[in-house]
Each structure stands twice: as structure tokens, then as C-alpha cells.
Design an enzyme around this catalytic site. Structure first.
Site, PDB file in Angstrom:
ATOM      1  N   HIS A  93      30.581  40.851  55.162  1.00 20.06           N
ATOM      2  CA  HIS A  93      30.913  42.053  54.172  1.00 20.06           C
ATOM      3  C   HIS A  93      31.157  42.835  55.245  1.00 20.06           C
ATOM      4  O   HIS A  93      32.605  43.328  55.440  1.00 20.06           O
ATOM      5  CB  HIS A  93      29.019  42.408  53.360  1.00 20.06           C
ATOM      6  CG  HIS A  93      29.564  43.648  53.424  1.00 20.06           C
ATOM      7  ND1 HIS A  93      30.469  44.575  51.601  1.00 20.06           N
ATOM      8  CD2 HIS A  93      28.547  44.539  54.281  1.00 20.06           C
ATOM      9  CE1 HIS A  93      30.027  45.677  52.263  1.00 20.06           C
ATOM     10  NE2 HIS A  93      29.484  46.034  53.376  1.00 20.06           N
ATOM     11  N   ASP A 122      63.595  53.779  55.530  1.00 17.42           N
ATOM     12  CA  ASP A 122      62.391  52.642  55.056  1.00 17.42           C
ATOM     13  C   ASP A 122      61.926  53.002  56.399  1.00 17.42           C
ATOM     14  O   ASP A 122      61.816  54.140  57.140  1.00 17.42           O
ATOM     15  CB  ASP A 122      63.163  51.153  55.189  1.00 17.42           C
ATOM     16  CG  ASP A 122      62.113  49.622  55.043  1.00 17.42           C
ATOM     17  OD1 ASP A 122      61.529  50.245  55.193  1.00 17.42           O
ATOM     18  OD2 ASP A 122      62.725  49.666  54.040  1.00 17.42           O
ATOM     19  N   TRP A 158      28.378  42.322  62.227  1.00 15.72           N
ATOM     20  CA  TRP A 158      30.163  42.201  62.367  1.00 15.72           C
ATOM     21  C   TRP A 158      30.303  42.977  63.693  1.00 15.72           C
ATOM     22  O   TRP A 158      31.471  42.943  64.624  1.00 15.72           O
ATOM     23  CB  TRP A 158      30.408  43.504  61.448  1.00 15.72           C
ATOM     24  CG  TRP A 158      30.400  44.777  62.162  1.00 15.72           C
ATOM     25  CD1 TRP A 158      29.782  45.471  62.081  1.00 15.72           C
ATOM     26  CD2 TRP A 158      31.635  45.669  62.863  1.00 15.72           C
ATOM     27  NE1 TRP A 158      29.836  47.156  62.785  1.00 15.72           N
ATOM     28  CE2 TRP A 158      30.652  46.635  62.656  1.00 15.72           C
ATOM     29  CE3 TRP A 158      32.424  45.493  63.043  1.00 15.72           C
ATOM     30  CZ2 TRP A 158      31.868  47.462  63.107  1.00 15.72           C
ATOM     31  CZ3 TRP A 158      33.480  46.694  63.522  1.00 15.72           C
ATOM     32  CH2 TRP A 158      32.490  47.689  64.036  1.00 15.72           C
ATOM     33  N   SER A 186      48.273  41.899  63.711  1.00 22.70           N
ATOM     34  CA  SER A 186      48.549  42.368  62.375  1.00 22.70           C
ATOM     35  C   SER A 186      48.809  43.892  62.495  1.00 22.70           C
ATOM     36  O   SER A 186      50.101  44.884  62.205  1.00 22.70           O
ATOM     37  CB  SER A 186      48.321  42.305  60.651  1.00 22.70           C
ATOM     38  OG  SER A 186      48.935  42.416  60.063  1.00 22.70           O
ATOM     39  N   SER A 187      47.570  44.219  62.638  1.00 21.72           N
ATOM     40  CA  SER A 187      47.339  46.140  63.091  1.00 21.72           C
ATOM     41  C   SER A 187      48.165  46.683  64.220  1.00 21.72           C
ATOM     42  O   SER A 187      49.066  47.613  63.711  1.00 21.72           O
ATOM     43  CB  SER A 187      45.981  46.233  63.488  1.00 21.72           C
ATOM     44  OG  SER A 187      45.208  45.975  62.983  1.00 21.72           O
ATOM     45  N   HIS A 270      33.839  52.544  69.059  1.00 24.06           N
ATOM     46  CA  HIS A 270      33.788  53.710  68.434  1.00 24.06           C
ATOM     47  C   HIS A 270      34.980  54.018  67.830  1.00 24.06           C
ATOM     48  O   HIS A 270      35.282  55.000  67.398  1.00 24.06           O
ATOM     49  CB  HIS A 270      32.953  55.183  69.341  1.00 24.06           C
ATOM     50  CG  HIS A 270      32.641  55.631  68.575  1.00 24.06           C
ATOM     51  ND1 HIS A 270      31.466  55.328  67.963  1.00 24.06           N
ATOM     52  CD2 HIS A 270      33.242  57.209  68.282  1.00 24.06           C
ATOM     53  CE1 HIS A 270      31.823  56.831  67.284  1.00 24.06           C
ATOM     54  NE2 HIS A 270      33.003  57.976  67.902  1.00 24.06           N
ATOM     55  N   GLU A 272      38.126  52.790  66.617  1.00 23.43           N
ATOM     56  CA  GLU A 272      37.727  52.148  65.052  1.00 23.43           C
ATOM     57  C   GLU A 272      37.363  52.194  64.306  1.00 23.43           C
ATOM     58  O   GLU A 272      37.855  52.777  63.316  1.00 23.43           O
ATOM     59  CB  GLU A 272      37.292  50.876  65.444  1.00 23.43           C
ATOM     60  CG  GLU A 272      37.174  49.767  64.201  1.00 23.43           C
ATOM     61  CD  GLU A 272      38.406  49.250  63.689  1.00 23.43           C
ATOM     62  OE1 GLU A 272      40.144  49.198  64.501  1.00 23.43           O
ATOM     63  OE2 GLU A 272      38.334  49.253  62.624  1.00 23.43           O
ATOM     64  N   TYR A 274      37.200  55.987  64.050  1.00 22.57           N
ATOM     65  CA  TYR A 274      38.285  56.400  63.906  1.00 22.57           C
ATOM     66  C   TYR A 274      38.974  56.117  62.836  1.00 22.57           C
ATOM     67  O   TYR A 274      40.104  56.715  62.903  1.00 22.57           O
ATOM     68  CB  TYR A 274      38.571  57.998  65.383  1.00 22.57           C
ATOM     69  CG  TYR A 274      36.726  58.359  65.404  1.00 22.57           C
ATOM     70  CD1 TYR A 274      36.975  59.634  64.148  1.00 22.57           C
ATOM     71  CD2 TYR A 274      35.919  58.344  66.009  1.00 22.57           C
ATOM     72  CE1 TYR A 274      35.131  59.931  64.931  1.00 22.57           C
ATOM     73  CE2 TYR A 274      35.043  58.928  66.339  1.00 22.57           C
ATOM     74  CZ  TYR A 274      34.984  59.505  65.579  1.00 22.57           C
ATOM     75  OH  TYR A 274      33.404  60.412  65.937  1.00 22.57           O
ATOM     76  N   SER A 285      43.566  66.479  53.047  1.00 24.93           N
ATOM     77  CA  SER A 285      44.761  67.527  53.864  1.00 24.93           C
ATOM     78  C   SER A 285      45.752  67.753  52.358  1.00 24.93           C
ATOM     79  O   SER A 285      46.243  68.813  52.706  1.00 24.93           O
ATOM     80  CB  SER A 285      44.595  67.713  55.187  1.00 24.93           C
ATOM     81  OG  SER A 285      43.818  67.373  55.669  1.00 24.93           O
ATOM     82  N   HIS A 319      26.932  55.420  72.992  1.00 22.40           N
ATOM     83  CA  HIS A 319      26.071  56.145  72.063  1.00 22.40           C
ATOM     84  C   HIS A 319      25.417  54.995  70.948  1.00 22.40           C
ATOM     85  O   HIS A 319      24.625  55.336  70.236  1.00 22.40           O
ATOM     86  CB  HIS A 319      26.393  57.602  71.557  1.00 22.40           C
ATOM     87  CG  HIS A 319      27.734  57.193  70.129  1.00 22.40           C
ATOM     88  ND1 HIS A 319      27.878  58.419  70.135  1.00 22.40           N
ATOM     89  CD2 HIS A 319      27.694  55.871  69.463  1.00 22.40           C
ATOM     90  CE1 HIS A 319      28.911  58.042  68.690  1.00 22.40           C
ATOM     91  NE2 HIS A 319      29.028  56.362  68.774  1.00 22.40           N
ATOM     92  N   HIS A 320      26.433  54.287  70.820  1.00 19.13           N
ATOM     93  CA  HIS A 320      25.806  52.608  70.459  1.00 19.13           C
ATOM     94  C   HIS A 320      25.021  52.069  70.855  1.00 19.13           C
ATOM     95  O   HIS A 320      24.156  51.076  70.997  1.00 19.13           O
ATOM     96  CB  HIS A 320      27.148  51.972  69.787  1.00 19.13           C
ATOM     97  CG  HIS A 320      27.792  52.596  68.984  1.00 19.13           C
ATOM     98  ND1 HIS A 320      27.968  52.682  67.465  1.00 19.13           N
ATOM     99  CD2 HIS A 320      28.915  53.388  69.455  1.00 19.13           C
ATOM    100  CE1 HIS A 320      28.805  53.419  67.150  1.00 19.13           C
ATOM    101  NE2 HIS A 320      29.785  53.556  68.659  1.00 19.13           N
ATOM    102  N   THR A 345      35.580  68.520  64.177  1.00 20.88           N
ATOM    103  CA  THR A 345      35.307  67.814  62.553  1.00 20.88           C
ATOM    104  C   THR A 345      34.904  69.106  61.686  1.00 20.88           C
ATOM    105  O   THR A 345      35.609  68.993  60.959  1.00 20.88           O
ATOM    106  CB  THR A 345      33.908  66.407  63.144  1.00 20.88           C
ATOM    107  OG1 THR A 345      33.953  65.837  63.313  1.00 20.88           O
ATOM    108  CG2 THR A 345      34.260  66.051  61.309  1.00 20.88           C
ATOM    109  N   LYS A 348      37.723  71.079  61.149  1.00 15.92           N
ATOM    110  CA  LYS A 348      38.156  70.328  60.251  1.00 15.92           C
ATOM    111  C   LYS A 348      37.848  70.830  58.135  1.00 15.92           C
ATOM    112  O   LYS A 348      38.599  71.162  57.913  1.00 15.92           O
ATOM    113  CB  LYS A 348      38.456  69.300  60.100  1.00 15.92           C
ATOM    114  CG  LYS A 348      39.476  68.488  61.104  1.00 15.92           C
ATOM    115  CD  LYS A 348      40.128  66.925  61.091  1.00 15.92           C
ATOM    116  CE  LYS A 348      40.763  66.394  61.282  1.00 15.92           C
ATOM    117  NZ  LYS A 348      42.122  66.918  60.504  1.00 15.92           N
ATOM    118  N   ARG A 467      17.181  46.862  60.479  1.00 17.50           N
ATOM    119  CA  ARG A 467      18.608  45.659  59.566  1.00 17.50           C
ATOM    120  C   ARG A 467      18.453  45.094  59.879  1.00 17.50           C
ATOM    121  O   ARG A 467      18.056  43.734  60.521  1.00 17.50           O
ATOM    122  CB  ARG A 467      19.524  46.462  59.614  1.00 17.50           C
ATOM    123  CG  ARG A 467      19.384  47.221  61.283  1.00 17.50           C
ATOM    124  CD  ARG A 467      21.340  47.928  61.352  1.00 17.50           C
ATOM    125  NE  ARG A 467      22.424  47.613  61.204  1.00 17.50           N
ATOM    126  CZ  ARG A 467      23.992  47.707  61.984  1.00 17.50           C
ATOM    127  NH1 ARG A 467      23.713  48.508  63.320  1.00 17.50           N
ATOM    128  NH2 ARG A 467      25.233  47.638  61.226  1.00 17.50           N
TER     129      ARG A 467
END
Lengths: 547, 198
Positions: A93, A122, A158, A186-187, A270, A272, A274, A285, A319-320, A345, A348, A467
Site C-alpha cells: 500500500h 512541448d 515502505w 523514470s522519476s 524526507h 521525498e 516534500y 496557489s 527526526h525520523h 509553511t 504559505k 503501527r
């Protein structure tokens, strides 16, 4: 369920979805017929549509996996699946939603909209664009096929922490690594393409600070991708070598260190997160000013805030890992650096609210999703601040509070922004407005479903529910009951989203070129609706709107 | 759009690609460079309990008799090695600057000879740099015959500059198998003698 997805349905559906988008062809040579047209297309609009449809299919597959998890957690005890399969479901998932649903959806929107928004004919590298799309069905076909392999698919979460993903991993892990490599390539190719397009293909007269914010946020996201996807590739290469070639990067027996895995993973991981939210900021926006009928408040500060978030994202990975036994100085550094992200943040969120202030607001479907985004993403941001407090994190770590936090920023955050973007740009893609009544049903059922699912997780997490465990103590039964009901409500209401899109492709109220009024006036609204297959073959003259 | 405009655009695209590819290659290399950098960083700072695994000489400094520090020993078995590792005493009280010797026993409980290695760790991390090991079985890999039992010493000091807030130091040893080892570099017996000399 048959999780393996052949690319066939992608093709068929994309044909029907896009055909309505370009009824009349220019004098270009006729494109190849049938499947070859989609295999060989270099048109940014067709590739964008394929990305979006692929992402939608994967969103449903990842969603089915989530519903298997919620079904098992509906009651305490083990009812439907065994714990091994439960672990594969939580892992798949997460992987599918992150790498196959959210990221390709944003890339699809970028492909469709960035050339239109900057007045380019293009993408800068059209053939590379085709290649980076077609890598995705390969990567995720391979990933899903691991579920059918002996020993099952990935079951280590994950985040695939070593040694769970090396010493104790199922034999299919090598395929998982390969599929992640392909998705990463690909990314990366997509990111190079987007940077090359934005930096070199803007309409004459359009300065960087004239670009729509979706373009800006995607430019910064592309830089993040280029910086961290190679680190992910490095980590999984090290895993591959540990598993197959006897190295000991993460194996303490051979002088390696499993904690190194976590450092490397989160140095990628991390930024990732963002990568998955900055383009959402860009979409919101664009939508809020359009339906508040005001110019966006603080355009320049939005750009600087996005850049600040991107730079800070490289300094907060620790922080993880507060509970790995980090020295006090490290905990303090990561704690304060993380809290610092709340400043840009906050800028924003302030700007969005200031744009709404005294606006002439109307609540069309894209605006509903954008407003829900602002509110619910902010809730996710606040729980993030709570998790940033190192001493408190010792309690929250690996509980459902974390699950509640990142689902609030990813589902009513990233996913709602994608849906808002789809509703906002559907008139441009299809020439028709989406069905308002159905879209409203979709919105309200989604909002209720999301909050029913994820809000109780805050409480079960604070009470200590861990979890990734298929069973739980009795005192968590009520919260999980509500979460599971909400999850099924949210999941099934997404069928309405598909219905709205299909109806919108088939017909509906005709949309003019400037479909959402005078405050949605970026360059994409200057081409006819539906946008013809080829646009801006002669560059438009960019006129700066009076800010 | 004129021909020269198009050429300028093409050149710009090409420049962007090369820069991006250079950044990509750099970041991929950086990920691998982080492995030794991490190791060096941990050793220099003592974070992560990564101790120096080479012998250090005894420093004859004055024993700080005003201070008592508890040193605890934990032995653990990593998976895949049918050995037992025991320590004669789980805990000693000592002064900073004092040299102490503790004996560990290794016994091979399987029917064949095997190689193993004890990987050390120190907690809290702030004490790591102040643990001075003069002799340790953890410097070398050991070989044990089937059913063999071996006693090996750990000789160490706590440096006098041990941070004042540290009252307890825990030394952890985890046994791991040494795989694919056929040519013995040094027998465990010789290692033992060296330990006794020290």
C-alpha cells in the site's frame, strides 16, 4: 484479487480519455494507429494523460491494499488475512501510493500543464518523456508480481529498514529492488525533462518570477528529485549487494551498521515527502485566487517559502530516527531544524488565507478540494510539529499517531490537491465542465471518509497503539471500528471520481477557453478548450498581468 | 521563432541536461561516500558506541579515587553462531584511571569448528571515547573447535576525563559468525597468549 497489472487497460482507457481532448489534428503527419500510437507518442498532452490514468489505476490498487488492512483491523483478533500477508499489504500500500500513485499523478499534471503554462510547444525532451512514462508500467508490474512469488512480496514496510529488508527479507526482494530502480530512473528522467523545459522553453518575455506557482514548485521539486533519487538508488544498490554479493553495508556481523541504512534512507525519504507536497502547493496557489477572484497574496514570498522548505528538507532527516540512540545534540538540532520548516509553511498558509480574505468566493469543485486542502493539510502540519518534539516523539514513535499525521498530509494534502487540479483543468483537457452535483457528492463523501478514517488514529496512537500490527488490544476497538468504516466510505466514494471524469470526457457543459473566469488567466487558459494536440507552435507573447 | 533562437534554445537544453547528469552522478557517488564518512564520523565523535578496535597502551595516570563508576557487561548472540558467550562478572565498580581485567568465556556448542567475532558497543555514546581497551578479544576473530571452551580477557581503563555526568558505562558484545572463513589467520590460542602478555 489479481494484483498484476498488464499495461493493456492503461492503453484502452487512455484512448477514450484523451480522444475527446483533441478532435482536430493539425497538418502534422498522421500518428500511428492503435496501440503503437500510445507506445510511440511524444506529445506532452498524451503522455500526461497516460501518466494520470496510470496513477489513477494504481491509486485504486493501492487503495484495495489499504482496504485489506482496514478490513483486518475492523475488529481485534485475526479474521481475514494472516499476519504475513497483512505485512505485505501495508508495505505494498505504501510503496504503490508513494511511487506509483502520487508521484506519477504530479508528473502527469506537470506534463500536461507546464508546457501550456509557460507557452512552450512541448517538453524539451519529448522522446525521453515517452521513455520515462513507459518505465512505470514495467516497474510496478514487476513490483506487483512479487506478491505472487514464493515467499510473497515485500513485507518490511515502505521504509524497508535493514536488516528486515536484507537478512530477514523474502526472496522476492531482489525484484523489489529492481522495480524501485526502474521507477527511480523514470522519476529522474522526468525531473531532468521538466528542468530543461522550464529553464529553456519559456515564452519570450516570461521571467522566472512571472512563472505560475505550479511551474515554480515543480522546478524546485525536480531539483529535489535530482538530489535524492540517486541516494535512494545508492541505498537499494547497497541492499542488493548485501543480499546477493556478501557485502556488509548494513550487516553488523561484517562491520556494517543497520543505523546507517536509516540515515541514508531518510536522507532520501524526507525530501521525498516534500516532492509529494510542493507541487500540491502550486496547484492550490492557482485555484484559490481563481475562485476568490483576487490576485494571489504574496507571490514572491510563496516562491521563497517553497525554496526554503526544499533546502530545509535536507537537514531534518534525523527526526525520523529520534529513538535510535542519537546524542542529545543531534536530537536538539533535528528538533529545531524541523520546527523551522513550520515558518515557510506558515507563510504559505497565511498567503492562502490572505488571498481568501475579502475575496468574492465561490465553491466550484476545484475550490472545495483546495479549501479542504488548506484546512486538513494544516492539521497534518500541526501533528507534524508535535512529532518534531524529540522527547514527545519517544512516546509517539511507531504508533498510529504517526500514521494519522502522514495520512493527513498525504491524503487530504497531496491527493486532494491532485483531485483539485484534475477538476480545475478538466475543462481544458476535455472541453467540458465536470458534473457539479456528482463532484460535490465526491467531495463531501471524501472529506467525511478521510476524517472518519484518520482522525481517530490520533487518539489510538496517543494511547499507544503500534503501527503495522495486524491485531490490537481491546481498548482500541472503537477507534479502529470508526477508522475502518471511514476507509470504506472514502475508498468507494472514489468511484464517483472516476464517474465524473468519464462523464466529463464524454460530454457535459461546454467550457470556453478561459473556463474559470478572469482570475484564472495563466497561459493555459489562452488556448481553446479542449486544448488542441499541438499548442504554442509559435511562441505566444507573454503579457505580465497587472499584479 | 527564428533559426538562431531555436539553436540558442537547443544549446540551453543541452547545457541543462549535462549539469543535471553531473549532479545525478555526484549524488550517487555521495551516497556511497557517506558509508566511509559515516564510519569516520562515528569513530571521531564516539556516537553510535563505535569503539576503536585496536589495542591502546595503558596510560599511567593518577587514579581518581574520589569517583566510582559502574561498568556493566552485556553479551549477546547474533544469529547463526552456535556459541555461548559468558562473562565472569556482570558488573564492576571502578575508579577512572584504574586498569581492570575481566574474563569472558566462549564455548562452541556445535559439532564442528567455526569462526566468530564479538562486535563491541558502548553506551552511553558520550563515554565511548573514554573507554581505553588495552587488550580485547574483540580485536580479533576467534576460532573454536567442536565443543571447545576458551577464556579470554578484556583489559581496559576508563580515562580520567570521563564526563562527570556518566556514572554507568555499559559495554555490549554481540557474537557474529565469520562466514566463508577457511584459512585461519591466527588461532584463538595465540590470541589468548597475546592477551595474557598485555
Amino acid at each position: 484479487m489479481a494484483p498484476k497489472v498488464p499495461p493493456q487497460p492503461t492503453l484502452e482507457q487512455s484512448t477514450s480519455a484523451v480522444d475527446a481532448g483533441h478532435g482536430h489534428h493539425h497538418a502534422h503527419e498522421a500518428p500511428p494507429k492503435g496501440i503503437m500510437r500510445w507506445l510511440l507518442t511524444t506529445n506532452h498532452k498524451e503522455i500526461g494523460s497516460m501518466y494520470l490514468i496510470f496513477s489513477l489505476i494504481m491509486f485504486f490498487i493501492g487503495g484495495i491494499f489499504a482496504l485489506v488492512v482496514r478490513l483486518e483491523l475492523f475488529q481485534p483478533g485475526l479474521q481475514f488475512v494472516n499476519p504475513e500477508f497483512f505485512n505485505q499489504m501495508t508495505t505494498m500500500h505504501g510503496l504503490i501510493m508513494v511511487f506509483a500513485a502520487v508521484m506519477p499523478a504530479f508528473t502527469g499534471l506537470a506534463n500536461w500543464m507546464i508546457p501550456l503554462q509557460i507557452g512552450a510547444p512541448d517538453m524539451a525532451l519529448p522522446r525521453l518523456n515517452n521513455f520515462s512514462f513507459w518505465l512505470l508500467p514495467v516497474a510496478f508490474g514487476l513490483l506487483l508480481s512479487t506478491l505472487l512469488m514464493p515467499g510473497g512480496g515485500p513485507n518490511f514496510g515502505w521504509t524497508f529498514y535493514a536488516p528486515l529488508s536484507t537478512t530477514y527479507a523474502p526472496p522476492s526482494t531482489t525484484f523489489f529492488i529492481l522495480s524501485l530502480h526502474i521507477a527511480g530512473i523514470s522519476s529522474i528522467l522526468g525531473a531532468i525533462n521538466i528542468i530543461a523545459t522550464i529553464l529553456n522553453m519559456r515564452a519570450p518575455g516570461m521571467r522566472m518570477m512571472d512563472m505560475p506557482l505550479f511551474v515554480w514548485t515543480w522546478l524546485i521539486t525536480s531539483f529535489l528529485l535530482i538530489a535524492v533519487m540517486p541516494v535512494l538508488a545508492g541505498v537499494i544498490t547497497m541492499m542488493l549487494m548485501d543480499i546477493n554479493f556478501g557485502t556488509s553495508f548494513f550487516n553488523a556481523a561484517g562491520g556494517g551498521d543497520p543505523v546507517l541504512f536509516q540515515h541514508l534512507f531518510w536522507f532520501f525519504g524526507h525530501p521525498e515527502v516534500y516532492i509529494m507536497i510542493l507541487p500540491a502547493f502550486g496547484i492550490v496557489s492557482a485555484i484559490i485566487p481563481a475562485f476568490a477572484r483576487k490576485r494571489l497574496f504574496g507571490y514572491a514570498s510563496m516562491v521563497y517559502a517553497t525554496a526554503a522548505i526544499a533546502i530545509l528538507s535536507f537537514m531534518v532527516w534525523g527526526h525520523h530516527m529520534f529513538v535510535v540512540g542519537m546524542p542529545l545534540a543531534g536530537q536538539l538540532f533535528f528538533m529545531y531544524a524541523t520546527m523551522l520548516i513550520a515558518v515557510p509553511t506558515g507563510v504559505k498558509v497565511f498567503n492562502w488565507v490572505a488571498t481568501l480574505f475579502r475575496g468574492s468566493i465561490s465553491f466550484e469543485p476545484p475550490m472545495l478540494f483546495a479549501l479542504a486542502f488548506v484546512v486538513l493539510f494544516t492539521i497534518g502540519g500541526f501533528s507534524g510539529l508535535m512529532l518534531a518534539i524529540a522527547p514527545a516523539d519517544f512516546q509517539y514513535h511507531d504508533t498510529y499517531f504517526v500514521v494519522a499525521h502522514f495520512h493527513y498530509v498525504l491524503v487530504p494534502g497531496a491527493v486532494f490537491a491532485i483531485m483539485a487540479g484534475v477538476y480545475y483543468w478538466l475543462p481544458k483537457w476535455t472541453g467540458h465542465y465536470p458534473n457539479v452535483r456528482l463532484a460535490q457528492w465526491h467531495f463531501w463523501l471524501s472529506v467525511i471518509g478521510v476524517n472518519l478514517t484518520f482522525f481517530p488514529m490520533h487518539f489510538s496512537g496517543l494511547a499507544g497503539m503500534p503501527r503495522r500490527i495486524p491485531d490490537y488490544a481491546l481498548q482500541f476497538a472503537d477507534f479502529n471500528f470508526v477508522s475502518s468504516l471511514g476507509a470504506f466510505l472514502f475508498g468507494f466514494s472514489q468511484l464517483l471520481f472516476v464517474a465524473v471524469i468519464i462523464l466529463c470526457v464524454r460530454g457535459g457543459k461546454k467550457a470556453p477557453a478561459q473556463a474559470w473566469g478572469e482570475f484564472a488567466d495563466d497561459l493555459e487558459w489562452s488556448v481553446p478548450s479542449p486544448a488542441p494536440l499541438h499548442t504554442f507552435e509559435t511562441p505566444p507573447t507573454f503579457q505580465r498581468p497587472a499584479h | 521563432m527564428t533559426q538562431s533562437d531555436r539553436e540558442i534554445r537547443q544549446a540551453g537544453v543541452r547545457r541543462t541536461i549535462w549539469r543535471s547528469v553531473a549532479a545525478l552522478v555526484g549524488m550517487f557517488a555521495f551516497a556511497f561516500a557517506l558509508v566511509p564518512l559515516y564510519d569516520v564520523f562515528c569513530r571521531v565523535t564516539g556516537i553510535n558506541g563505535a569503539v576503536d578496535t585496536t589495542a591502546q597502551s595503558i596510560v599511567h595516570e593518577e587514579v581518581d579515587e574520589s569517583r566510582m563508576v559502574t561498568v556493566q557487561f552485556i553479551t549477546r548472540n547474533g544469529s547463526g553462531l552456535p556459541w555461548r558467550m559468558e562473562v565472569e562478572t556482570r558488573q564492576v565498580r571502578m575508579h577512572p584511571g584504574q586498569t581492570t581485567e575481566v574474563h569472558f568465556t566462549f564455548s562452541n556448542q556445535s559439532g564442528g569448528e567455526s569462526w566468530g567475532r564479538a562486535v563491541p558497543g558502548v553506551s552511553p555514546a558520550t563515554a565511548t571515547r573514554h573507554v581505553r581497551k588495552v587488550s580485547c578479544f574483540c580485536f580479533e576473530e576467534q576460532k573454536l573447535q567442536a565443543g571447545e571452551r576458551l577464556e579470554l580477557p578484556l583489559v581496559f581503563q576508563l580515562a580520567r576525563d570521563l564526563p562527570p555526568e556518566v556514572n554507568t558505562v555499559t559495554l555490549v558484545y554481540t557474537l557474529y559468525p565469520v562466514e566463508g572463513k577457511s584459512e585461519p589467520l591466527q588461532t584463538a590460542g595465540a590470541q589468548n597468549k597475546e592477551g595474557e602478555e598485555a
